[in-house]
Design a protein around this motif. Structure first.
Motif, PDB file in Angstrom:
ATOM      1  N   THR A  21      13.497  15.814   1.808  1.00  0.00           N
ATOM      2  CA  THR A  21      14.910  14.532   0.441  1.00  0.00           C
ATOM      3  C   THR A  21      14.289  12.756   1.084  1.00  0.00           C
ATOM      4  OG1 THR A  21      15.918  15.870  -0.135  1.00  0.00           O
ATOM      5  CG2 THR A  21      15.963  14.328  -0.951  1.00  0.00           C
ATOM      6  N   ALA A  22      14.538  12.732   2.574  1.00  0.00           N
ATOM      7  CA  ALA A  22      14.571  11.259   2.780  1.00  0.00           C
ATOM      8  C   ALA A  22      13.267  11.352   3.171  1.00  0.00           C
ATOM      9  CB  ALA A  22      15.462  11.513   4.384  1.00  0.00           C
ATOM     10  N   ARG A  23      12.411  12.301   3.768  1.00  0.00           N
ATOM     11  CA  ARG A  23      11.301  12.127   3.747  1.00  0.00           C
ATOM     12  C   ARG A  23      10.155  11.683   2.154  1.00  0.00           C
ATOM     13  NH1 ARG A  23       8.475  13.820   8.501  1.00  0.00           N
ATOM     14  NH2 ARG A  23       9.972  14.289  10.213  1.00  0.00           N
ATOM     15  N   LEU A  24      10.600  12.728   1.477  1.00  0.00           N
ATOM     16  CA  LEU A  24      10.148  12.275   0.181  1.00  0.00           C
ATOM     17  C   LEU A  24      10.511  11.266  -0.563  1.00  0.00           C
ATOM     18  CD1 LEU A  24       8.556  13.926  -2.054  1.00  0.00           C
ATOM     19  CD2 LEU A  24      10.536  14.735  -2.616  1.00  0.00           C
ATOM     20  N   VAL A  25      11.537  11.067  -0.553  1.00  0.00           N
ATOM     21  CA  VAL A  25      12.031   9.897  -1.392  1.00  0.00           C
ATOM     22  C   VAL A  25      11.141   8.619  -0.901  1.00  0.00           C
ATOM     23  CG1 VAL A  25      13.991   8.046  -1.356  1.00  0.00           C
ATOM     24  CG2 VAL A  25      14.831  10.241  -1.906  1.00  0.00           C
ATOM     25  N   VAL A  26      11.609   8.187   0.949  1.00  0.00           N
ATOM     26  CA  VAL A  26      10.206   7.041   1.222  1.00  0.00           C
ATOM     27  C   VAL A  26       8.838   7.071   1.490  1.00  0.00           C
ATOM     28  CG1 VAL A  26      10.271   5.901   3.989  1.00  0.00           C
ATOM     29  CG2 VAL A  26      11.749   6.700   3.459  1.00  0.00           C
ATOM     30  N   LEU A  27       8.136   8.091   0.975  1.00  0.00           N
ATOM     31  CA  LEU A  27       6.939   8.523   0.982  1.00  0.00           C
ATOM     32  C   LEU A  27       6.838   8.195  -1.254  1.00  0.00           C
ATOM     33  CD1 LEU A  27       4.225   9.380   1.559  1.00  0.00           C
ATOM     34  CD2 LEU A  27       4.801  11.639   1.181  1.00  0.00           C
ATOM     35  N   LEU A  28       7.424   8.328  -1.416  1.00  0.00           N
ATOM     36  CA  LEU A  28       6.867   7.985  -3.054  1.00  0.00           C
ATOM     37  C   LEU A  28       7.090   6.424  -3.311  1.00  0.00           C
ATOM     38  CD1 LEU A  28       8.879  10.400  -4.974  1.00  0.00           C
ATOM     39  CD2 LEU A  28       6.859  10.544  -4.270  1.00  0.00           C
ATOM     40  N   VAL A  29       8.072   5.817  -2.638  1.00  0.00           N
ATOM     41  CA  VAL A  29       8.585   4.548  -2.578  1.00  0.00           C
ATOM     42  C   VAL A  29       7.103   4.028  -1.784  1.00  0.00           C
ATOM     43  CG1 VAL A  29       9.674   2.822  -2.028  1.00  0.00           C
ATOM     44  CG2 VAL A  29      10.883   4.084  -3.005  1.00  0.00           C
ATOM     45  N   LEU A  30       6.181   3.970  -0.747  1.00  0.00           N
ATOM     46  CA  LEU A  30       5.379   3.956   0.054  1.00  0.00           C
ATOM     47  C   LEU A  30       3.984   4.017  -0.648  1.00  0.00           C
ATOM     48  CD1 LEU A  30       6.133   4.346   3.714  1.00  0.00           C
ATOM     49  CD2 LEU A  30       6.318   2.420   2.400  1.00  0.00           C
ATOM     50  N   THR A  31       3.962   5.210  -1.826  1.00  0.00           N
ATOM     51  CA  THR A  31       2.461   5.172  -2.417  1.00  0.00           C
ATOM     52  C   THR A  31       2.759   4.482  -3.534  1.00  0.00           C
ATOM     53  OG1 THR A  31       2.924   8.109  -1.311  1.00  0.00           O
ATOM     54  CG2 THR A  31       1.928   7.270  -3.972  1.00  0.00           C
ATOM     55  N   ALA A  32       4.439   4.182  -4.713  1.00  0.00           N
ATOM     56  CA  ALA A  32       4.041   3.278  -5.314  1.00  0.00           C
ATOM     57  C   ALA A  32       3.911   2.419  -5.079  1.00  0.00           C
ATOM     58  CB  ALA A  32       5.392   3.580  -6.093  1.00  0.00           C
ATOM     59  N   ALA A  33       3.946   1.185  -4.214  1.00  0.00           N
ATOM     60  CA  ALA A  33       3.560   0.148  -3.265  1.00  0.00           C
ATOM     61  C   ALA A  33       2.085   0.183  -2.604  1.00  0.00           C
ATOM     62  CB  ALA A  33       3.935   0.247  -2.213  1.00  0.00           C
ATOM     63  N   VAL A  34       1.121   1.000  -2.253  1.00  0.00           N
ATOM     64  CA  VAL A  34      -0.297   0.810  -2.517  1.00  0.00           C
ATOM     65  C   VAL A  34      -1.209   1.156  -3.932  1.00  0.00           C
ATOM     66  CG1 VAL A  34      -0.685   3.240  -1.848  1.00  0.00           C
ATOM     67  CG2 VAL A  34      -1.507   1.406  -0.506  1.00  0.00           C
ATOM     68  N   THR A  35      -0.445   1.713  -4.207  1.00  0.00           N
ATOM     69  CA  THR A  35      -0.322   1.980  -5.633  1.00  0.00           C
ATOM     70  C   THR A  35      -0.675   0.978  -6.345  1.00  0.00           C
ATOM     71  OG1 THR A  35      -0.243   3.995  -6.311  1.00  0.00           O
ATOM     72  CG2 THR A  35      -0.614   3.020  -8.156  1.00  0.00           C
ATOM     73  N   VAL A  36       0.568  -0.234  -6.132  1.00  0.00           N
ATOM     74  CA  VAL A  36       0.497  -1.880  -6.983  1.00  0.00           C
ATOM     75  C   VAL A  36      -0.775  -2.495  -6.006  1.00  0.00           C
ATOM     76  CG1 VAL A  36       2.075  -3.599  -7.190  1.00  0.00           C
ATOM     77  CG2 VAL A  36       2.776  -1.478  -7.943  1.00  0.00           C
ATOM     78  N   VAL A  37      -0.754  -2.495  -4.631  1.00  0.00           N
ATOM     79  CA  VAL A  37      -1.406  -3.512  -4.056  1.00  0.00           C
ATOM     80  C   VAL A  37      -3.346  -2.921  -4.312  1.00  0.00           C
ATOM     81  CG1 VAL A  37      -2.416  -3.806  -2.162  1.00  0.00           C
ATOM     82  CG2 VAL A  37       0.233  -4.088  -1.803  1.00  0.00           C
ATOM     83  N   LEU A  38      -3.509  -1.828  -4.675  1.00  0.00           N
ATOM     84  CA  LEU A  38      -5.023  -1.690  -4.768  1.00  0.00           C
ATOM     85  C   LEU A  38      -5.559  -2.004  -6.309  1.00  0.00           C
ATOM     86  CD1 LEU A  38      -5.383   2.132  -3.128  1.00  0.00           C
ATOM     87  CD2 LEU A  38      -6.558   0.036  -2.838  1.00  0.00           C
ATOM     88  N   ALA A  39      -4.425  -2.085  -7.340  1.00  0.00           N
ATOM     89  CA  ALA A  39      -4.681  -2.304  -8.389  1.00  0.00           C
ATOM     90  C   ALA A  39      -4.011  -3.774  -8.683  1.00  0.00           C
ATOM     91  CB  ALA A  39      -3.690  -1.799  -9.272  1.00  0.00           C
ATOM     92  N   GLY A  40      -3.355  -4.826  -8.131  1.00  0.00           N
ATOM     93  CA  GLY A  40      -3.436  -5.941  -7.934  1.00  0.00           C
ATOM     94  C   GLY A  40      -4.765  -6.631  -7.845  1.00  0.00           C
ATOM     95  N   THR A  41      -5.189  -6.227  -6.630  1.00  0.00           N
ATOM     96  CA  THR A  41      -7.141  -6.753  -5.793  1.00  0.00           C
ATOM     97  C   THR A  41      -7.651  -6.138  -6.959  1.00  0.00           C
ATOM     98  OG1 THR A  41      -6.734  -5.288  -4.206  1.00  0.00           O
ATOM     99  CG2 THR A  41      -5.427  -7.140  -3.469  1.00  0.00           C
ATOM    100  N   ARG A  42      -7.688  -5.296  -7.491  1.00  0.00           N
ATOM    101  CA  ARG A  42      -8.715  -4.726  -8.124  1.00  0.00           C
ATOM    102  C   ARG A  42      -9.993  -4.241  -6.839  1.00  0.00           C
ATOM    103  NH1 ARG A  42     -10.658  -8.534 -13.207  1.00  0.00           N
ATOM    104  NH2 ARG A  42      -8.366  -8.373 -14.207  1.00  0.00           N
TER     105      ARG A  42
END
Length: 257
Positions: free
Chosen positions: A42-63
């Motif tokens: 559960t701990a791994r999954l929570v952290v992983l989902l946050v990191l996944t959202a973060a890298v998605t935001v970076v890719l979207a923000g930089t196009r």
């Protein structure tokens, strides 16, 4: 000068890798403090989902989707055969499925892992490093990929297993980086990464065979990656030598990458 075309690509790549490790450590400590009785998964999954959202935001923000390899077209799809064989190898011993709840966590977690790790390491970081040259891009991105697994000790993983995992993920990273550069797309690698992780978790192989498949697969990917990169270097050098006014020995990434 954008994130994906920095003047000092090595520094930016290392900064991205360090930020990922820092975020992983902070996330693990935060989950442990807020949910002290949460299971390891559960701990791994929570952290992983946050990191996944973060890298998605970076890719979207930089196009940066195209630069990171989010292309539907896959050049030379035959090059995916070896990674596919490695990913599916655990099936030779059959599967041992856990309960429905834990299986759902595995599927969600490894799907997120496949997307996040390929988007960050074979996508964003490899894209940042490409101006530095093919070999530096592969070595540095793979080393950062390996280092990113060291915080797994915070989730209860034994130090010896963690170090072995770091070595294996470096080999894995070299193979996947080479395939990413040659095929030009990160999408197939996300699927294969997901399958490789999931099938190693639910395989029914005896312990010695499980480790043989895992270590053998990482070793094969390392060798395969080096062969692909060497062939790419030779092809680029031959093209450069044949072109009028070109400089012999230059190494370029194929246009589809």
């Amino acid at each position: 000068m954008s994130l994906l075309t920095p003047s000092r690509p090595r520094r930016v790549a290392v900064a991205l890798g360090a930020a990922n490790i820092a975020a992983t450590v902070a996330g693990a400590l935060a989950v442990a403090a807020v949910f002290p009785h949460a299971s390891e998964w559960t701990a791994r999954l929570v952290v992983l989902l946050v990191l996944t959202a973060a890298v998605t935001v970076v890719l979207a923000g930089t196009r940066g989707w195209p630069t990171a390899g989010f292309h539907a077209r896959v050049a030379q799809p035959r090059l995916l055969i070896v990674p596919a064989v490695v990913a599916l190898a655990p099936l030779i011993g059959g599967v041992r499925l856990p309960g429905a709840g834990l299986l759902a966590v595995f599927v969600l977690g490894y799907a997120a892992t496949g997307f996040f790790e390929e988007a960050l390491f074979r996508g964003l970081i490899l894209g940042v490093l490409r101006p530095a040259g093919v070999w530096p891009a592969v070595w540095i991105s793979s080393a950062l990929f390996a280092a990113a697994h060291l915080p797994n000790m915070l989730f209860g993983q034994a130090p010896a297993i963690t170090v072995a995992q770091a070595v294996g993920t470096f080999c894995f990273g070299v193979g996947y980086a080479a395939v990413r550069l040659r095929t030009g797309s990160v999408w197939p690698l996300m699927v294969l990464h997901f399958l490789a992780d999931l099938l190693l978790r639910i395989d029914a192989l005896p312990g010695w065979a499980h480790w043989t498949v895992m270590v053998g697969g990482d070793t094969l990917l390392l060798i395969y990656g080096l062969v692909l990169l060497r062939r790419n270097g030779r092809a680029a050098a031959d093209s450069a030598a044949a072109a009028p006014g070109s400089t012999r020995g230059s190494t370029r990434v194929p246009a589809g990458a």
